[in-house]
Design an enzyme around this catalytic site. Sequence first.
Site, PDB file in Angstrom:
ATOM      1  N   ARG A   1      47.067  40.192  30.748  1.00 50.77           N
ATOM      2  CA  ARG A   1      48.374  40.861  30.691  1.00 50.77           C
ATOM      3  C   ARG A   1      49.459  39.884  31.129  1.00 50.77           C
ATOM      4  NH1 ARG A   1      48.709  46.387  31.165  1.00 50.77           N
ATOM      5  NH2 ARG A   1      50.905  45.981  30.713  1.00 50.77           N
TER       6      ARG A   1
ATOM      7  N   CYS B   1      41.727  49.263  29.299  1.00 53.96           N
ATOM      8  CA  CYS B   1      43.022  48.762  29.798  1.00 53.96           C
ATOM      9  C   CYS B   1      43.143  48.901  31.306  1.00 53.96           C
ATOM     10  CB  CYS B   1      44.160  49.478  29.088  1.00 53.96           C
ATOM     11  SG  CYS B   1      44.276  51.228  29.472  1.00 53.96           S
TER      12      CYS B   1
ATOM     13  N   GLN C   1      49.639  45.792  26.277  1.00 55.20           N
ATOM     14  CA  GLN C   1      48.207  45.900  26.578  1.00 55.20           C
ATOM     15  C   GLN C   1      47.377  45.317  25.437  1.00 55.20           C
ATOM     16  OE1 GLN C   1      46.600  47.226  29.421  1.00 55.20           O
ATOM     17  NE2 GLN C   1      44.970  46.108  28.410  1.00 55.20           N
TER      18      GLN C   1
HETATM   19  N1   CP Z   1      46.786  48.959  31.827  1.00 51.77           N
HETATM   20  C1   CP Z   1      47.957  49.254  32.428  1.00 51.77           C
HETATM   21  O1   CP Z   1      49.010  49.286  31.806  1.00 51.77           O
HETATM   22  O2   CP Z   1      47.842  49.463  33.768  1.00 51.77           O
HETATM   23  P1   CP Z   1      48.971  50.013  34.760  1.00 51.77           P
HETATM   24  O3   CP Z   1      49.174  51.454  34.435  1.00 51.77           O
HETATM   25  O4   CP Z   1      48.391  49.791  36.122  1.00 51.77           O
HETATM   26  O5   CP Z   1      50.229  49.225  34.534  1.00 51.77           O
HETATM   27  N1  NVA Z   2      46.562  55.996  28.187  1.00 46.07           N
HETATM   28  C1  NVA Z   2      46.890  55.660  29.549  1.00 46.07           C
HETATM   29  C2  NVA Z   2      47.103  54.181  29.692  1.00 46.07           C
HETATM   30  C3  NVA Z   2      47.377  53.713  31.102  1.00 46.07           C
HETATM   31  C4  NVA Z   2      47.619  52.259  31.204  1.00 46.07           C
HETATM   32  C5  NVA Z   2      48.120  56.438  29.982  1.00 46.07           C
HETATM   33  O1  NVA Z   2      49.085  56.503  29.204  1.00 46.07           O
HETATM   34  O2  NVA Z   2      48.113  56.991  31.081  1.00 46.07           O
END
Ligand code: CP
Ligand code: NVA
Length: 308
Positions: free
Chosen positions: A294, A266, A137
Amino acid sequence: MNHFLDIHKTGADDLREILDQANAMKSARAGLPKGTPDSETPLDGRMVALIFEKPSTRTRVSFDMGVRQLGGQSMVLSGSEMQLGHGETIADTARVLSRYVDMIMIRTFDESILLELAEYADVPVINGLTDRTHPCQIMADIMTFEEHRGPIKGKKVVYLGDGNNVCHSLLHAAGQFEFDVTFAGPAQLEPEAEIIGYARGKGSEILIERDADKAVAGADLIVTDTWLSMHDKQSARERRHNMLRPYQVNKALMKTAGEQAVFMHCLPAHREEEVTSEVMDGPQSVVFDEAENRLHAQKAVMRFCLGL
Ligand code: CP
Ligand code: NVA
């Protein structure tokens, strides 16, 4: 072969080369239909296993598409449907998968699972998120920032909210790419002292601030993330929301930051919780470029892992 386990575990020169290659691959396929392979297909004949022990939209689709664009093939495996989720050891899983596939990407819970997999695998292992970090990310985030604002070196990045996995990888990146980070959030949810110490040790200025307005003034980049991560207990929701509400990224906060600031998340975002729709859809938001990157950043990570 190289693993890609965390931003602080890959050399700064290699990280920069990964981003250069990501940018080159992105420009080279501008305008092509998404399903068309790149002009270079270094993963020709290679198989990549994508293991998910938690939900995912971006990581799953961007890795899968990335492998295809590089000429390889991928298989998506759900942790709960593997023997891994039913008592087989991580080490044995690593040994077995290494006989079948050329590379493994895993999204999992405790970091120790990722590390054990990498220790016993004979093929590269990529961290697709753990409870502690989310390095792919942050590679995409650096790429996106630099597309919009030029070199990130020396810039002021402000992370608001929960000092979670995304925040930890941002701090690792601060050390490697030489930028400064202010964390604005409650004392109970600060990022790990060890990771703050790593970034400070590399020369980055890492500040802890309780007041969101004070934190964001003059920022080049504002970042936030969900207030309840996938590994957090649902029962903690109300308590966390109460603590985190003062750190919502809204229009007033972006105004305090200034026009130079870009906004990143993200995703998935919880609109009107950690960020308002006005900011998500506003002129300073680059969240969908971030999501797109990504794909490009991870293609470069995969080539780095396989030395291709
Ligand atoms: N930002 C991210 O990792 O998204 P996902 O959880 O959809 O993969
Ligand atoms: N901090 C979040 C990020 C998701 C992409 C999680 O770990 O759920």
